[in-house]
Enzyme design. Structure first.
Site, PDB file in Angstrom:
ATOM      1  N   HIS A 126       0.826  -1.207  -0.001  1.00  0.00           N
ATOM      2  CA  HIS A 126       0.010   0.107  -0.049  1.00  0.00           C
ATOM      3  C   HIS A 126       0.621   1.385  -0.166  1.00  0.00           C
ATOM      4  CE1 HIS A 126      -3.427  -2.618   2.017  1.00  0.00           C
ATOM      5  NE2 HIS A 126      -3.353  -2.722   0.596  1.00  0.00           N
ATOM      6  N   CYS A 137       1.816  14.911 -12.574  1.00  0.00           N
ATOM      7  CA  CYS A 137       2.711  14.103 -13.557  1.00  0.00           C
ATOM      8  C   CYS A 137       3.399  12.862 -13.168  1.00  0.00           C
ATOM      9  CB  CYS A 137       4.168  15.299 -13.868  1.00  0.00           C
ATOM     10  SG  CYS A 137       5.180  15.144 -12.460  1.00  0.00           S
ATOM     11  N   CYS A 164       6.739  20.180 -12.313  1.00  0.00           N
ATOM     12  CA  CYS A 164       5.660  20.802 -12.993  1.00  0.00           C
ATOM     13  C   CYS A 164       4.786  21.765 -12.105  1.00  0.00           C
ATOM     14  CB  CYS A 164       4.803  19.730 -13.502  1.00  0.00           C
ATOM     15  SG  CYS A 164       3.636  18.842 -12.360  1.00  0.00           S
ATOM     16  N   SER A 203      -6.508  -7.541  10.224  1.00  0.00           N
ATOM     17  CA  SER A 203      -7.883  -7.896  10.349  1.00  0.00           C
ATOM     18  C   SER A 203      -8.364  -8.663   9.508  1.00  0.00           C
ATOM     19  CB  SER A 203      -8.764  -6.615  10.867  1.00  0.00           C
ATOM     20  OG  SER A 203      -8.652  -5.619   9.510  1.00  0.00           O
ATOM     21  N   ASN A 227      -2.813 -13.474  16.095  1.00  0.00           N
ATOM     22  CA  ASN A 227      -3.457 -12.244  16.205  1.00  0.00           C
ATOM     23  C   ASN A 227      -4.406 -12.357  17.674  1.00  0.00           C
ATOM     24  OD1 ASN A 227      -5.584 -10.048  16.047  1.00  0.00           O
ATOM     25  ND2 ASN A 227      -5.402 -10.196  13.820  1.00  0.00           N
TER      26      ASN A 227
END
Ligand code: BV8
Ligand code: ZN
Length: 258
Positions: A126, A137, A164, A203, A227
């Site tokens: 991610h 750009c 840019c 999760s 977990n």
């Protein structure tokens, strides 16, 4: 739990390659707030409300403030025993491949602390809190200096000789955005090839990342979950160990390398 840990360690000692899928829970012991546990809230917002292109289009300053807060929070955190144990396992020569949903950079820091330079067996599915990219750009930029969000003009812009002037955004994957096809393609290839998948601190809600464990399971390989709570991954796990990452993960690493 002890015999479960021994059983899990036995499975992992025999398995190669191993895919390790991690989520915010592995960094909880480093002081990084999880998304859906307590502390996962920021002001009155939920991640799903802010980590979206619409939220950024609507109020880039609010979204940059959230990422700034998270970057400041993470900047003070260190990899914990779980991150370091996984890096040590890789450094000892085991074919261990880490796919993390986290954007906190702690796996990369653990690898560097352990002397791993290739970083080649770590996918940040991610993206990263410590990078930015141009909305115009798409050029990537280092994480901008502290954002002066006093006024819209203070937001980070695409600079430098090839800049840019476009508005920069955090270099993360937001909800509703596709993951980088090369990154997620490699992650699914790792899941297909894995002789075992160790799932730590997620999760199991966010797709397509959470689906990696199912791919390994469908191939008949073992899935081991760490977990404190049960998750949607629990029902497909060979072993689901109710424990914290920093305490449990170091005990899973085969003796030969730990
Ligand atoms: C996409 C970056 C398509 C930003 C994040 C089915 C298939 C495909 C997509 C979907 C689908 N169903 C729904 C979707 C859409 C969506 C989704 O999954 N929504 C969820 C909410 C249902 N998925 C997407 O939008 C993805 N994109 O599918 O695009 C597409 C294709 C083509 C064209 C256009 C679009 C993109 C998802 C990525 C979103 N970005 N992060 C940022 O961080 O700011 S996700 C975000 O959640 C974080 O990365 C986080 O890591 C991740 C998952 O959360 P967890 O890591 O699991 O953390 P959480 O807090 O939830 O849980 C912590 C766990 O740790 C708990 O279980 C707790 O018990 C445990 N724990 C606590 N303490 C400890 C511990 N464990 C161990 N030790 C401890 N001490
Ligand atoms: Zn630009």
């Amino acid at each position: 739990m002890t015999d479960q840990v021994g059983h899990a360690r036995g499975i992992l000692a025999e398995a190669s390659p191993v895919l390790v899928l991690t989520g915010a829970g592995i960094s909880a012991d480093s002081g990084v707030p999880t998304f859906r546990g307590e502390g996962g809230l920021w002001r009155e917002f939920r991640a799903e409300e802010l980590a979206t292109p619409d939220a950024f289009a609507r109020d880039p300053r609010l979204v940059w403030e959230w990422y700034e807060w998270r970057r400041r929070t993470v900047a003070g955190c260190e990899p914990n025993a779980a991150h370091l144990a996984l890096a040590g396992w890789q450094a000892a020569g085991a074919d261990v491949r880490i796919a993390t949903q986290n954007v906190d950079g702690l796996h990369g820091m653990a690898a560097r602390l352990t002397g791993i330079t290739d970083g080649g067996r770590l996918l940040e599915l991610h993206g990263t809190l410590f990078g930015a990219r141009c909305t115009a750009c798409a050029r990537r930029a280092e994480s901008p200096d502290p954002i002066d969000t006093g006024n819209g003009a203070g937001l980070p812009r695409c600079g430098g000789p090839e800049g840019c002037g476009g508005l920069l955004r955090p270099d993360v994957v937001w909800f509703g955005e596709p993951l980088d096809p090369d990154v997620i393609g490699t992650a699914f290839a790792w899941a297909e090839a894995a002789a075992a998948c160790l799932v730590v601190g997620t999760s199991g809600i966010v797709q397509p990342a959470a689906g990696l464990a199912e791919v390994t399971r469908e191939r008949g390989a073992a899935v081991i979950e760490i977990n404190p709570e049960s998750t949607p991954i629990t029902r497909i796990a060979t072993l689901s160990i109710r424990g914290g990452a920093a305490d449990t993960v170091p005990r899973l690493i085969p003796r030969a390398v730990s």
